[in-house]
Design an enzyme around this catalytic site. Sequence first.
Site, PDB file in Angstrom:
ATOM      1  N   THR A 421       0.824  -1.189   0.000  1.00 28.82           N
ATOM      2  CA  THR A 421       0.000   0.000   0.000  1.00 28.82           C
ATOM      3  C   THR A 421       0.866   1.249   0.000  1.00 28.82           C
ATOM      4  OG1 THR A 421      -1.654   1.127   1.254  1.00 28.82           O
ATOM      5  CG2 THR A 421      -0.264  -0.322   2.482  1.00 28.82           C
ATOM      6  N   GLU A 441      -4.714  -3.235  -0.486  1.00 30.82           N
ATOM      7  CA  GLU A 441      -4.094  -4.513  -0.110  1.00 30.82           C
ATOM      8  C   GLU A 441      -3.007  -4.891  -1.107  1.00 30.82           C
ATOM      9  OE1 GLU A 441      -2.665  -7.247   1.934  1.00 30.82           O
ATOM     10  OE2 GLU A 441      -3.404  -8.220   0.138  1.00 30.82           O
ATOM     11  N   SER A 493      -1.883  -4.710   9.425  1.00 30.00           N
ATOM     12  CA  SER A 493      -0.584  -4.451  10.070  1.00 30.00           C
ATOM     13  C   SER A 493      -0.204  -2.983   9.973  1.00 30.00           C
ATOM     14  CB  SER A 493       0.511  -5.276   9.393  1.00 30.00           C
ATOM     15  OG  SER A 493       0.244  -6.632   9.520  1.00 30.00           O
TER      16      SER A 493
HETATM   17  N1  GLU Z   1      -3.397  -5.419   3.780  1.00 26.55           N
HETATM   18  C1  GLU Z   1      -2.267  -4.807   4.373  1.00 26.55           C
HETATM   19  C2  GLU Z   1      -2.538  -4.511   5.830  1.00 26.55           C
HETATM   20  O1  GLU Z   1      -3.564  -3.983   6.135  1.00 26.55           O
HETATM   21  C3  GLU Z   1      -2.006  -3.547   3.655  1.00 26.55           C
HETATM   22  C4  GLU Z   1      -0.825  -2.850   4.140  1.00 26.55           C
HETATM   23  C5  GLU Z   1       0.366  -3.017   3.239  1.00 26.55           C
HETATM   24  O2  GLU Z   1       0.539  -4.071   2.736  1.00 26.55           O
HETATM   25  O3  GLU Z   1       1.156  -2.139   3.062  1.00 26.55           O
HETATM   26  O4  GLU Z   1      -1.740  -4.817   6.664  1.00 26.55           O
END
Ligand code: GLU
Length: 617
Positions: A421, A441, A493
Amino acid sequence: MRKAPVVLPDTTLPDDDDSWKQSPKSKPGTGKAFRDGVVTTTEPLAAEVGALVLAGGGNAIDAAAAVMFMLNVVEPQSSGLGGGGFMMVHLAETNETRVINCRETAPQSAFPNMFQSQPDFALRSSSGYAVGVPGALLCASTGLDAWGTISLSEALQPANAAATNGVVVSPRLAADILLPRLDNELGPPDNPVKPAYDVARAVFRPNGVPLEAGDLLVQPDLAHTFDLIAEAGPDAFYQCGHEAGIAQAIVATQQITRVANPAGVGGMDCEDIGSYEVDDLAPISRSYRGYEVVTMPPPSSGGVALLQILAMLERFPIGDALADFGFGQLSTANVMLEAMRLAFADRAVWVGDRDCAGCPNLPITGLLSNAYLTGRADLIEVGQRQLGVTAGDPRPFDLNFADPSVMSTTLPLLLDEDGDTTHFVIIDKWGNIVTFTTSIEATWGTGLMVPNYGFLLNNQLTDFNAVPTANNDPGAFNPGANDAAAGKRPRSSMAPTMLFLDGDPIAAYGSPGGATIINTVLAVTLNLVDHRQSLKQSVIAPRFSLTSPANDAAIQLEPNLPPNVLVGLQALGYQFTATAAIGAIQAIITIPTSHKQYGAADARRIGGVSAADKIKP
Ligand code: GLU
């Protein structure tokens, strides 16, 4: 135990460095001091937009909304209207810090084993049933309503102009356009779901030819969507009966799925979109060597794990090179890795969304209690690698749990997490700060773009446990903290974070990178607080990440860690896998006494730092 002197980090920051004027690629950070506001993002054009808003008299919240929309244009593979995120805001006037939680929610049709029938992560994460109800727009509009000084349509304007007139494709976007995520159902035209996967291809590979770095990317459909939202506000997006038609189009798009998906199509309906709400959350925090670390609460695991790791590390003299605890030294790496393993074991069992109607009660207070963490830290011995790391039982340390005698013996499960992201940080001349991680995501999300509306849909629901873990057996109790459920937000995360000293914010940062975000944000915290590195150095410094407690889990390792340290770690039983880059930190530092502001953008991505001072005549 070493008592660290609490000093401001500006003594190590060069004040006369004009590196921000150089090309973005040569700029891993900046030593230039500003006073009227700084923006640091993964994309220089988005940073410019934010700085323009600040220079025009807007505040950090105004600039954040404009930057978020602009990133949808210049970095559409990583974030946008079809995603969600966590927007942490520090308000200078009241000295208050809040988080707007616009994480995607699962539709009412979601159920714990909705992903179990499809073991192939690539298939389930590119199917419509992985789409959570998008929240990003409401982060921006809620922030503007609460604290902004410009309208939503003003915040949309720069992104709208860029989508209409086109932006130059960056090297990173060009590389991502070649990824297999945009290859789905490339085959024969008789495949009924093929057209759904052709929509994004038509934008990024027009006539089948991938856009290259330097090409112009024009996104009229996205600009049209911005127009609709500018005219009618968030209702244009969230009301199904609205003439804009965006919500119906989202519903229809997520019903498309890969042919090989046994669990059926996406179950999101108009009601799911119409009833979507953001949460206003208080951050979680704890002190670390005299600094207050303020970070993201659930549904992210990012802040909980970060604070746990810091608490476990505080007893070690990190930063003391003579004791083998300097930057990159063996003992430092050893205790960091063991703390990571313990925190990730807890995360797998105990952390998830606790705010939805059917969400389980979770012992987050216990996980962060000193008494519990003292016991966990006692498991770490310098010069040792623990065997059989499992989750602890924080319930006896949590007043929300009546029966502390029931012990958890559940082993943590591993998740497929490969998110990619974006993060940005903004400080304005008044000292308001926004640190915001926003995401669809995976790179390109599901790969499904909403036809005629030009934005990509997330695959955030694959952040839920692929196989449910809930277990009421007292001997193997597991709350199913991150099992899919109606209206629940998948565990994240993402960890937008701020550092306070004597009640004043002095730094704000965050990173993309899925589960590795936790270790990236940890590394920067230690670099600033313990290793006394400059902002720039703290961002550049090589990183490593371990996101599993398993005995055979490999450490992700960036180049440039000293060979003798690697040999030492190997001798303790650690395994490695080389990786070119972990995360992409965006960070600012502000000095309360001088009001100087510094920004750094990680060269692991393109990175852009801009400032209002730069723009003003
Ligand atoms: N799906 C990941 C999360 O919420 C997105 C964050 C990322 O990969 O940078 O942890």
